[in-house]
Structure formats: C-alpha cells, structure tokens
Design a protein around this motif. Structure first.
Motif, PDB file in Angstrom:
ATOM      1  N   PRO A   1      35.867  43.818  27.313  1.00  0.00           N
ATOM      2  CA  PRO A   1      37.180  44.450  27.172  1.00  0.00           C
ATOM      3  C   PRO A   1      37.446  45.553  28.195  1.00  0.00           C
ATOM      4  CG  PRO A   1      36.102  44.264  25.042  1.00  0.00           C
ATOM      5  CD  PRO A   1      35.097  43.873  26.071  1.00  0.00           C
ATOM      6  N   ALA A   2      36.419  46.230  28.677  1.00  0.00           N
ATOM      7  CA  ALA A   2      36.601  47.274  29.683  1.00  0.00           C
ATOM      8  C   ALA A   2      36.285  46.714  31.064  1.00  0.00           C
ATOM      9  CB  ALA A   2      35.705  48.463  29.376  1.00  0.00           C
ATOM     10  N   LEU A   3      36.852  45.569  31.382  1.00  0.00           N
ATOM     11  CA  LEU A   3      36.548  44.865  32.625  1.00  0.00           C
ATOM     12  C   LEU A   3      37.016  45.672  33.835  1.00  0.00           C
ATOM     13  CD1 LEU A   3      35.664  42.182  34.036  1.00  0.00           C
ATOM     14  CD2 LEU A   3      38.053  41.502  33.893  1.00  0.00           C
ATOM     15  N   PRO A   4      36.086  46.084  34.709  1.00  0.00           N
ATOM     16  CA  PRO A   4      36.505  46.758  35.936  1.00  0.00           C
ATOM     17  C   PRO A   4      36.852  45.720  37.007  1.00  0.00           C
ATOM     18  CG  PRO A   4      34.135  46.908  35.680  1.00  0.00           C
ATOM     19  CD  PRO A   4      34.661  46.148  34.489  1.00  0.00           C
ATOM     20  N   LEU A   5      37.890  46.014  37.779  1.00  0.00           N
ATOM     21  CA  LEU A   5      38.379  45.082  38.780  1.00  0.00           C
ATOM     22  C   LEU A   5      38.698  45.861  40.047  1.00  0.00           C
ATOM     23  CD1 LEU A   5      39.526  42.026  39.031  1.00  0.00           C
ATOM     24  CD2 LEU A   5      41.724  43.131  38.750  1.00  0.00           C
ATOM     25  N   VAL A   6      38.386  45.288  41.189  1.00  0.00           N
ATOM     26  CA  VAL A   6      38.781  45.893  42.453  1.00  0.00           C
ATOM     27  C   VAL A   6      39.681  44.918  43.200  1.00  0.00           C
ATOM     28  CG1 VAL A   6      36.802  47.421  42.710  1.00  0.00           C
ATOM     29  CG2 VAL A   6      36.682  45.133  43.632  1.00  0.00           C
ATOM     30  N   LEU A   7      40.705  45.464  43.820  1.00  0.00           N
ATOM     31  CA  LEU A   7      41.648  44.676  44.605  1.00  0.00           C
ATOM     32  C   LEU A   7      41.431  45.025  46.066  1.00  0.00           C
ATOM     33  CD1 LEU A   7      44.030  42.755  44.861  1.00  0.00           C
ATOM     34  CD2 LEU A   7      45.543  44.706  44.495  1.00  0.00           C
ATOM     35  N   LYS A   8      41.075  44.014  46.840  1.00  0.00           N
ATOM     36  CA  LYS A   8      40.752  44.194  48.244  1.00  0.00           C
ATOM     37  C   LYS A   8      41.724  43.335  49.037  1.00  0.00           C
ATOM     38  CE  LYS A   8      36.797  42.790  50.927  1.00  0.00           C
ATOM     39  NZ  LYS A   8      35.376  42.520  50.872  1.00  0.00           N
ATOM     40  N   ALA A   9      42.694  43.972  49.679  1.00  0.00           N
ATOM     41  CA  ALA A   9      43.711  43.237  50.421  1.00  0.00           C
ATOM     42  C   ALA A   9      43.660  43.603  51.890  1.00  0.00           C
ATOM     43  CB  ALA A   9      45.094  43.540  49.858  1.00  0.00           C
ATOM     44  N   ASP A  10      43.973  42.639  52.723  1.00  0.00           N
ATOM     45  CA  ASP A  10      44.075  42.882  54.150  1.00  0.00           C
ATOM     46  C   ASP A  10      45.253  43.809  54.405  1.00  0.00           C
ATOM     47  OD1 ASP A  10      44.886  42.272  57.032  1.00  0.00           O
ATOM     48  OD2 ASP A  10      42.997  41.160  56.840  1.00  0.00           O
ATOM     49  N   ALA A  11      45.134  44.666  55.408  1.00  0.00           N
ATOM     50  CA  ALA A  11      46.213  45.599  55.718  1.00  0.00           C
ATOM     51  C   ALA A  11      47.485  44.867  56.120  1.00  0.00           C
ATOM     52  CB  ALA A  11      45.778  46.553  56.829  1.00  0.00           C
ATOM     53  N   ALA A  12      47.352  43.644  56.627  1.00  0.00           N
ATOM     54  CA  ALA A  12      48.512  42.864  57.045  1.00  0.00           C
ATOM     55  C   ALA A  12      48.988  41.907  55.949  1.00  0.00           C
ATOM     56  CB  ALA A  12      48.172  42.077  58.305  1.00  0.00           C
ATOM     57  N   ALA A  13      48.414  41.995  54.754  1.00  0.00           N
ATOM     58  CA  ALA A  13      48.801  41.088  53.663  1.00  0.00           C
ATOM     59  C   ALA A  13      50.219  41.398  53.197  1.00  0.00           C
ATOM     60  CB  ALA A  13      47.828  41.224  52.494  1.00  0.00           C
ATOM     61  N   GLN A  14      50.881  40.370  52.683  1.00  0.00           N
ATOM     62  CA  GLN A  14      52.240  40.551  52.180  1.00  0.00           C
ATOM     63  C   GLN A  14      52.192  41.405  50.910  1.00  0.00           C
ATOM     64  OE1 GLN A  14      53.728  36.637  51.506  1.00  0.00           O
ATOM     65  NE2 GLN A  14      53.727  36.092  53.662  1.00  0.00           N
ATOM     66  N   TYR A  15      53.075  42.379  50.869  1.00  0.00           N
ATOM     67  CA  TYR A  15      53.133  43.287  49.721  1.00  0.00           C
ATOM     68  C   TYR A  15      53.494  42.528  48.448  1.00  0.00           C
ATOM     69  CZ  TYR A  15      54.155  47.589  47.192  1.00  0.00           C
ATOM     70  OH  TYR A  15      54.152  48.603  46.292  1.00  0.00           O
ATOM     71  N   GLU A  16      54.296  41.487  48.582  1.00  0.00           N
ATOM     72  CA  GLU A  16      54.710  40.681  47.425  1.00  0.00           C
ATOM     73  C   GLU A  16      53.495  40.030  46.751  1.00  0.00           C
ATOM     74  OE1 GLU A  16      57.625  36.890  46.394  1.00  0.00           O
ATOM     75  OE2 GLU A  16      57.536  37.671  48.422  1.00  0.00           O
ATOM     76  N   LYS A  17      52.547  39.554  47.546  1.00  0.00           N
ATOM     77  CA  LYS A  17      51.350  38.918  47.000  1.00  0.00           C
ATOM     78  C   LYS A  17      50.494  39.936  46.258  1.00  0.00           C
ATOM     79  CE  LYS A  17      50.156  34.974  47.618  1.00  0.00           C
ATOM     80  NZ  LYS A  17      50.421  33.788  46.781  1.00  0.00           N
ATOM     81  N   VAL A  18      50.399  41.146  46.792  1.00  0.00           N
ATOM     82  CA  VAL A  18      49.653  42.208  46.118  1.00  0.00           C
ATOM     83  C   VAL A  18      50.303  42.529  44.781  1.00  0.00           C
ATOM     84  CG1 VAL A  18      48.927  44.626  46.274  1.00  0.00           C
ATOM     85  CG2 VAL A  18      48.804  43.167  48.296  1.00  0.00           C
ATOM     86  N   MET A  19      51.618  42.592  44.761  1.00  0.00           N
ATOM     87  CA  MET A  19      52.333  42.898  43.508  1.00  0.00           C
ATOM     88  C   MET A  19      52.176  41.774  42.487  1.00  0.00           C
ATOM     89  SD  MET A  19      53.208  45.911  43.855  1.00  0.00           S
ATOM     90  CE  MET A  19      53.907  45.999  42.248  1.00  0.00           C
ATOM     91  N   GLU A  20      52.125  40.520  42.930  1.00  0.00           N
ATOM     92  CA  GLU A  20      51.892  39.400  42.001  1.00  0.00           C
ATOM     93  C   GLU A  20      50.538  39.553  41.316  1.00  0.00           C
ATOM     94  OE1 GLU A  20      52.372  35.511  43.704  1.00  0.00           O
ATOM     95  OE2 GLU A  20      54.189  36.107  44.767  1.00  0.00           O
ATOM     96  N   VAL A  21      49.520  39.902  42.095  1.00  0.00           N
ATOM     97  CA  VAL A  21      48.180  40.092  41.530  1.00  0.00           C
ATOM     98  C   VAL A  21      48.189  41.258  40.550  1.00  0.00           C
ATOM     99  CG1 VAL A  21      45.795  40.721  42.065  1.00  0.00           C
ATOM    100  CG2 VAL A  21      46.981  39.043  43.480  1.00  0.00           C
ATOM    101  N   LEU A  22      48.853  42.361  40.912  1.00  0.00           N
ATOM    102  CA  LEU A  22      48.907  43.516  40.020  1.00  0.00           C
ATOM    103  C   LEU A  22      49.671  43.197  38.730  1.00  0.00           C
ATOM    104  CD1 LEU A  22      49.434  46.435  42.553  1.00  0.00           C
ATOM    105  CD2 LEU A  22      47.388  45.916  41.219  1.00  0.00           C
ATOM    106  N   GLU A  23      50.693  42.353  38.797  1.00  0.00           N
ATOM    107  CA  GLU A  23      51.413  41.953  37.586  1.00  0.00           C
ATOM    108  C   GLU A  23      50.518  41.144  36.661  1.00  0.00           C
ATOM    109  OE1 GLU A  23      55.039  39.957  38.585  1.00  0.00           O
ATOM    110  OE2 GLU A  23      55.879  41.721  39.562  1.00  0.00           O
ATOM    111  N   VAL A  24      49.733  40.232  37.226  1.00  0.00           N
ATOM    112  CA  VAL A  24      48.806  39.439  36.408  1.00  0.00           C
ATOM    113  C   VAL A  24      47.796  40.354  35.734  1.00  0.00           C
ATOM    114  CG1 VAL A  24      46.924  37.750  36.530  1.00  0.00           C
ATOM    115  CG2 VAL A  24      49.071  37.321  37.749  1.00  0.00           C
ATOM    116  N   VAL A  25      47.278  41.323  36.487  1.00  0.00           N
ATOM    117  CA  VAL A  25      46.294  42.261  35.946  1.00  0.00           C
ATOM    118  C   VAL A  25      46.914  43.101  34.830  1.00  0.00           C
ATOM    119  CG1 VAL A  25      44.921  44.298  36.536  1.00  0.00           C
ATOM    120  CG2 VAL A  25      44.912  42.317  38.041  1.00  0.00           C
ATOM    121  N   LYS A  26      48.146  43.524  35.015  1.00  0.00           N
ATOM    122  CA  LYS A  26      48.823  44.329  33.986  1.00  0.00           C
ATOM    123  C   LYS A  26      49.073  43.518  32.724  1.00  0.00           C
ATOM    124  CE  LYS A  26      52.807  47.247  33.165  1.00  0.00           C
ATOM    125  NZ  LYS A  26      54.049  47.802  33.682  1.00  0.00           N
ATOM    126  N   LYS A  27      49.479  42.255  32.876  1.00  0.00           N
ATOM    127  CA  LYS A  27      49.726  41.400  31.706  1.00  0.00           C
ATOM    128  C   LYS A  27      48.448  41.151  30.910  1.00  0.00           C
ATOM    129  CE  LYS A  27      53.771  39.037  33.495  1.00  0.00           C
ATOM    130  NZ  LYS A  27      54.320  37.810  34.069  1.00  0.00           N
TER     131      LYS A  27
END
Length: 137
Positions: free
Chosen positions: A95-121
């Motif tokens: 239940p206390a699952l730690p997660l790290v998000l590692k994105a390329d500096a040139a990655a699309q911001y939209e893709k990062v936000m999609e991942v963050l939405e999944v994590v929030k849900k």
C-alpha cells in the motif's frame, strides 16, 4: 604412509591450482554482478536541478519516459493500460508503494502528465522525480 612424505631436498612434481581457481571464480562472480548492475534501466537525459535528494528505497518501482514518448515500467516497455494494471497489482501488494518517474528532458509534457494521472488514480502518494544534480557554481 611414509611413501607420501617427501624429504626436504626433493622437488614437488605437482602444482596446486586450487587457490588460482578460487580467485578466478571470485573474479568471475564480481564481473557478472558489475555488468548486470550497469546494464539495468533505460538511458534518458534527465533534467538538472540545484537541490535533489536520493529517493532510493527498497521495492521502488521506476516509470521511465524516453524522448520519443515510449513508457517503460522497470525497464520493460508498457502501454498506459499495462502500466495501470501492473501498478495496481504492486499497490495491492504494498500500500505504501514508492515510485520514481524518470523522464527525458526532451519528453513531451503531455506524456508525463498522463503517467501522473494514472499514478494519482491509483492513489500512489510516494512519488519522486529523477533529476541530475547541477554542478555547484
């Protein structure tokens, strides 16, 4: 029994290779561990920050986004649905699952936000963003 004992003046005919083999096996194990540790993960160009702390914890799951928008979960390419299902299983086990998000500096911001939405849900609250530490000025 007395035939096995050699006098001090007689040369030995055999070479004891056991210590040499022990050393070779130890070196082999060390090289296997080092090469395995250096190959893990997906290479991305992380952005730099001034202050960052190490968030490494046991059983940390890593989500990586490459510059072309590909998403990896623990170095395995996944779709958003696969990532959601797998993270849900991990979250059920820990239940206390730690997660790290590692994105390329040139990655699309939209893709990062999609991942963050999944994590929030999934209600994963322990999340860290991987960056490079900037050189001190």
């Amino acid at each position: 029994m007395s035939a096995d004992v050699k006098s001090d003046n007689q040369p030995y005919d055999e070479i004891n290779v056991t210590p040499m083999l022990d050393l070779a096996y130890v070196l082999l194990v060390v090289f296997i561990i080092l090469t395995t540790a250096s190959v893990q993960g997906v290479k991305v160009q992380s952005p730099t920050t001034q202050a960052s702390n190490n968030l490494a914890k046991p059983q940390v799951r890593a989500v990586t986004i490459t510059a072309d928008g590909a998403v990896y979960l623990d170095a395995y390419p996944v779709s958003m649905d696969q990532m959601r299902d797998t993270l849900a299983q991990y979250k059920a086990a820990n239940p206390a699952l730690p997660l790290v998000l590692k994105a390329d500096a040139a990655a699309q911001y939209e893709k990062v936000m999609e991942v963050l939405e999944v994590v929030k849900k999934l209600d994963i609250t322990e999340i860290g963003l991987v960056t490079k530490r900037a050189a001190p000025e």
